[in-house]
Design an enzyme around this catalytic site. Structure first.
Site, PDB file in Angstrom:
ATOM      1  N   PRO A   1      -1.204  -5.670  -3.913  1.00  0.00           N
ATOM      2  CA  PRO A   1      -0.201  -6.211  -4.636  1.00  0.00           C
ATOM      3  C   PRO A   1       0.130  -4.895  -5.483  1.00  0.00           C
ATOM      4  O   PRO A   1      -1.225  -4.448  -6.503  1.00  0.00           O
ATOM      5  CB  PRO A   1      -1.566  -7.200  -5.019  1.00  0.00           C
ATOM      6  N   THR A   2       1.069  -4.888  -5.988  1.00  0.00           N
ATOM      7  CA  THR A   2       1.923  -3.468  -7.117  1.00  0.00           C
ATOM      8  C   THR A   2       1.621  -3.796  -7.977  1.00  0.00           C
ATOM      9  O   THR A   2       1.026  -2.865  -9.047  1.00  0.00           O
ATOM     10  CB  THR A   2       2.980  -3.595  -6.784  1.00  0.00           C
ATOM     11  N   ASN A   3       1.104  -4.890  -8.909  1.00  0.00           N
ATOM     12  CA  ASN A   3       0.538  -5.057  -9.979  1.00  0.00           C
ATOM     13  C   ASN A   3      -0.991  -5.862 -10.670  1.00  0.00           C
ATOM     14  O   ASN A   3      -1.135  -6.066 -11.271  1.00  0.00           O
ATOM     15  CB  ASN A   3       1.642  -6.508 -11.037  1.00  0.00           C
ATOM     16  N   CYS A   4      -1.880  -4.838  -9.969  1.00  0.00           N
ATOM     17  CA  CYS A   4      -3.144  -5.120 -10.110  1.00  0.00           C
ATOM     18  C   CYS A   4      -3.767  -3.567  -9.498  1.00  0.00           C
ATOM     19  O   CYS A   4      -3.047  -2.618  -9.175  1.00  0.00           O
ATOM     20  CB  CYS A   4      -3.574  -5.549  -8.181  1.00  0.00           C
ATOM     21  N   LEU A   5      -4.626  -2.879 -10.872  1.00  0.00           N
ATOM     22  CA  LEU A   5      -5.401  -2.246 -10.943  1.00  0.00           C
ATOM     23  C   LEU A   5      -6.190  -2.065  -9.973  1.00  0.00           C
ATOM     24  O   LEU A   5      -6.892  -2.895  -8.960  1.00  0.00           O
ATOM     25  CB  LEU A   5      -5.942  -2.582 -12.658  1.00  0.00           C
TER      26      LEU A   5
END
Length: 111
Positions: free
Chosen positions: A107-111
C-alpha cells in the site's frame, strides 16, 4: 532482490518481500510468503486475502488500513471488519502483510 522457490519455479520478490509480478501469485505463493512471516494461513486469512484480491481487481490499488477495515466490514460485516480482528490475523500490520500475502503491491501510504 530475493526470490521464492515454488514448484521448481523461482518467483522474484522486491526488497520488502512483495511479489515483483502480480501474475506470479498463487495459493502456494501465499503459503510460502506466510511461512516467511512465521504465519499459518487459516480459512479466516484466506477470506481476507480473496477479498483483497477482489479489491485490487476493482480499484487497481492496495488499500491502507482504514479503507481495508471499511471494505471488510462492508463485505463481511462488522465482526470481521474491525481493527482488532484484522490486527490479530495479520500481526498488527493488516494492510501491509495482507497485501503481501495476497500478492499485491505494498500500500502506497504504508511505511
Amino acid at each position: 532482490m530475493t526470490a521464492l522457490r515454488i514448484d521448481g519455479r523461482e518467483i522474484a520478490l522486491d526488497k520488502d518481500g512483495y511479489l515483483v509480478e502480480l501474475a506470479d501469485w498463487s495459493p502456494a505463493a501465499a503459503e510460502a510468503l506466510a511461512g516467511r512471516e512465521e504465519l499459518q494461513l487459516t480459512a479466516e486469512h484466506w477470506e481476507i486475502l480473496e477479498l483483497l484480491r477482489g479489491f485490487y481487481a476493482e480499484f487497481q490499488l492496495s488499500p491502507a488500513t482504514r479503507p481495508l477495515i471499511k471494505y471488510v466490514a462492508l463485505k463481511l460485516g462488522p465482526d470481521k471488519g474491525n481493527s482488532l480482528h484484522l490486527n490479530r490475523l495479520f500481526k498488527g500490520t493488516p494492510a501491509k502483510l495482507a497485501a503481501k500475502l495476497a500478492g499485491l503491491p505494498k500500500p502506497t501510504n504504508c511505511l
